[in-house]
Design an enzyme around this catalytic site. Structure first.
Site, short mmCIF file in Angstrom:
data_model
loop_
_atom_site.label_atom_id
_atom_site.label_comp_id
_atom_site.label_asym_id
_atom_site.label_seq_id
_atom_site.Cartn_x
_atom_site.Cartn_y
_atom_site.Cartn_z
N ARG A 1 46.29 87.42 21.35
CA ARG A 1 45.97 86.30 20.46
C ARG A 1 46.77 85.09 20.91
O ARG A 1 47.95 84.97 20.60
CB ARG A 1 46.31 86.68 19.01
CG ARG A 1 45.62 85.81 17.95
CD ARG A 1 46.33 85.94 16.61
NE ARG A 1 47.55 85.18 16.63
CZ ARG A 1 48.66 85.52 15.96
NH1 ARG A 1 48.71 86.59 15.22
NH2 ARG A 1 49.74 84.77 16.04
N TYR B 1 57.84 83.01 14.78
CA TYR B 1 58.13 84.41 15.13
C TYR B 1 57.95 84.74 16.62
O TYR B 1 58.17 85.85 17.03
CB TYR B 1 57.28 85.36 14.27
CG TYR B 1 55.77 85.06 14.28
CD1 TYR B 1 54.97 85.50 15.32
CD2 TYR B 1 55.18 84.33 13.26
CE1 TYR B 1 53.61 85.22 15.33
CE2 TYR B 1 53.82 84.05 13.26
CZ TYR B 1 53.04 84.49 14.29
OH TYR B 1 51.70 84.22 14.31
N HIS C 1 47.62 82.95 13.99
CA HIS C 1 46.81 83.93 13.27
C HIS C 1 45.65 83.23 12.56
O HIS C 1 44.52 83.70 12.58
CB HIS C 1 47.68 84.67 12.25
CG HIS C 1 46.89 85.52 11.31
ND1 HIS C 1 46.32 86.72 11.71
CD2 HIS C 1 46.54 85.34 10.01
CE1 HIS C 1 45.66 87.24 10.67
NE2 HIS C 1 45.77 86.42 9.64
C1 LIG Z 1 43.91 95.11 2.95
C2 LIG Z 1 44.61 93.89 3.44
N1 LIG Z 1 45.94 93.90 3.61
C3 LIG Z 1 46.58 92.80 4.09
C4 LIG Z 1 45.89 91.66 4.36
C5 LIG Z 1 46.60 90.42 4.90
N2 LIG Z 1 46.31 90.32 6.34
C6 LIG Z 1 45.34 89.51 6.79
S1 LIG Z 1 45.16 89.60 8.45
C7 LIG Z 1 46.43 90.71 8.60
C8 LIG Z 1 46.84 91.23 9.95
C9 LIG Z 1 45.74 91.95 10.67
O1 LIG Z 1 46.08 92.16 12.00
P1 LIG Z 1 45.09 92.83 13.02
O2 LIG Z 1 44.37 93.95 12.38
O3 LIG Z 1 45.84 93.13 14.26
O4 LIG Z 1 43.97 91.71 13.28
P2 LIG Z 1 44.15 90.26 13.94
O5 LIG Z 1 44.46 89.33 12.79
O6 LIG Z 1 45.23 90.32 14.94
O7 LIG Z 1 42.83 89.92 14.53
C10 LIG Z 1 46.98 91.00 7.35
C11 LIG Z 1 48.09 91.92 7.12
C12 LIG Z 1 44.47 91.67 4.14
N3 LIG Z 1 43.71 90.61 4.42
N4 LIG Z 1 43.86 92.81 3.71
#
Ligand SMILES: Cc1ncc(C[n+]2csc(CCOP(=O)(O)OP(=O)(O)O)c2C)c(N)n1
Ligand SMILES: [Mg+2]
Length: 344
Positions: free
Chosen positions: A243, A256, A247
């Site tokens: 990425r 970070y 985010h």
């Molecule tokens: C069930 C849930 N828990 C927490 C969140 C908050 N949250 C949004 S994105 C994220 C990280 C996800 O990371 P990843 O699966 O690696 O996907 P990326 O964002 O890197 O594409 C979190 C913890 C959420 N949206 N839904």
């Protein structure tokens, strides 16, 4: 890692020069639109956006393998490149980011793309349910669900993978391991070496692929689809990528990770790398790249115009679209909302 029994048919499956150029044009369009969407957020045209900078090869390569006449894709919030590759109207897709309408204005059934899913790992369960339904109907359609390295830590993924394997549901679990779950690096939340390594525990074949190589991603996804389509059950693909951006438009990665860490982790830009390769192989020349860039810019401009022309949706839709049949509680909320917003 490659535990898929179906052999890699190597050169015979290699895309033709025309297809390679199409893949490049798609990646260029996605890159331009992605950067534009961040700018639009800064200009107040859309309230928020989750950039996919650096993930173009993973998204275009996998989306290109989908047969939209029968398959179905269950995305997260970061799959604009998949949607574009599948031919979804980008104004309708971006309407979700504009918050014009909660599920997006595109028709999921016609486009074969489920609504954008903000619940981490939410889409994996939907994909398994849909795919299981296909087997009951005797169809050979395949579901592909996207998830991140962070999502792989959710219990839902265990349930989805286990049941998909038990029921031999035709699901491709496409993991984009982009190194981060917001501010948490993969090594702090993925145990067992990799997400692909976990598939063995469910008896699911897995492929780990260079997610920044569009041709490798396409080949892996095609193999996975062929495996699923022949009634062999699910496959896990882990596309290793990075990425490169924040985010989301409300995130500041500088809190970070350092710029040096970003540079080291990101490696070579997938778009630049593909361009070098096409040039070296004599598949495309400067004129082609300039043309691809010009049409990407023109396309983004048209999408911006379309987005800006979208008026607000009637507010009462938020009550009418919750359940097939409304409930007394929802009805009374709708009445209060109408009284407050319309002063009736
Ligand atoms: C069930 C849930 N828990 C927490 C969140 C908050 N949250 C949004 S994105 C994220 C990280 C996800 O990371 P990843 O699966 O690696 O996907 P990326 O964002 O890197 O594409 C979190 C913890 C959420 N949206 N839904
Ligand atoms: Mg991630």
């Amino acid at each position: 890692m490659d535990t898929l029994p179906l052999p890699d048919d190597g050169d015979t499956a290699r895309p033709t020069p025309e297809h390679l150029r199409e893949l490049y044009s798609l990646m260029a369009a996605v890159r331009h639109l992605d950067l534009s969407a961040v700018a639009w957020q800064r200009q107040g045209i859309i309230p928020g956006y989750a950039p996919e900078l650096g993930q173009e090869a993973a998204q275009v390569g996998s989306g290109y393998a989908v047969d939209t006449s029968r398959d179905f894709v269950f995305p997260t919030y970061r799959e604009m490149g998949v949607a574009r590759t599948m031919g979804v109207s980008m104004v309708e897709y971006m309407s979700t980011h504009k918050a014009t309408w909660h599920g997006g204005l595109y028709d999921p059934v016609k486009s074969r793309l489920a609504p954008i899913q903000a619940v981490v790992a939410g889409s994996v369960l939907h994909a398994v349910g849909w795919a299981h339904g296909q087997t009951l109907d005797g169809s050979d359609a395949v579901a592909m669900t996207y998830l991140g390295d962070g999502a792989s830590s959710q219990g839902d993924v265990h349930e989805a993978m286990n049941f998909a394997a038990v029921m031999k549901a035709p699901v491709v679990f496409f993991v984009q391991n982009n190194g981060w779950a917001i501010s948490v690096p993969t090594e702090r939340q993925v145990a067992g070496g990799s997400v692909a390594a976990r598939a063995a525990g469910y008896g699911i074949p897995a492929l780990q692929v260079d997610g920044n190589d569009v041709v490798a991603v396409l080949a892996a996804t095609r193999r996975a689809f062929a495996h699923c389509r022949s009634g062999n059950g699910p496959v896990v693909i882990e596309a290793m990528t990075y990425r490169r951006g924040p985010h989301s438009t409300s995130d500041d990665p500088g809190r970070y990770r350092s710029l040096d860490e970003e540079r080291d982790g990101a490696g070579e830009d997938p778009l630049h790398r593909f361009r070098q390769q096409l040039q070296a192989d004599g598949v495309a020349d400067e004129e082609f790249f300039a043309q691809a860039q010009a049409s990407a810019a023109a396309e983004a401009e048209k999408i911006r115009e379309g987005l800006e022309a979208l008026g607000p949706r009637p507010g009462n839709e938020m009550f009418g679209l919750v359940f097939q049949e409304t409930t007394p509680a929802l009805q009374s909320q709708a009445v209060s909302w109408r009284e407050e917003s319309e002063h009736v």
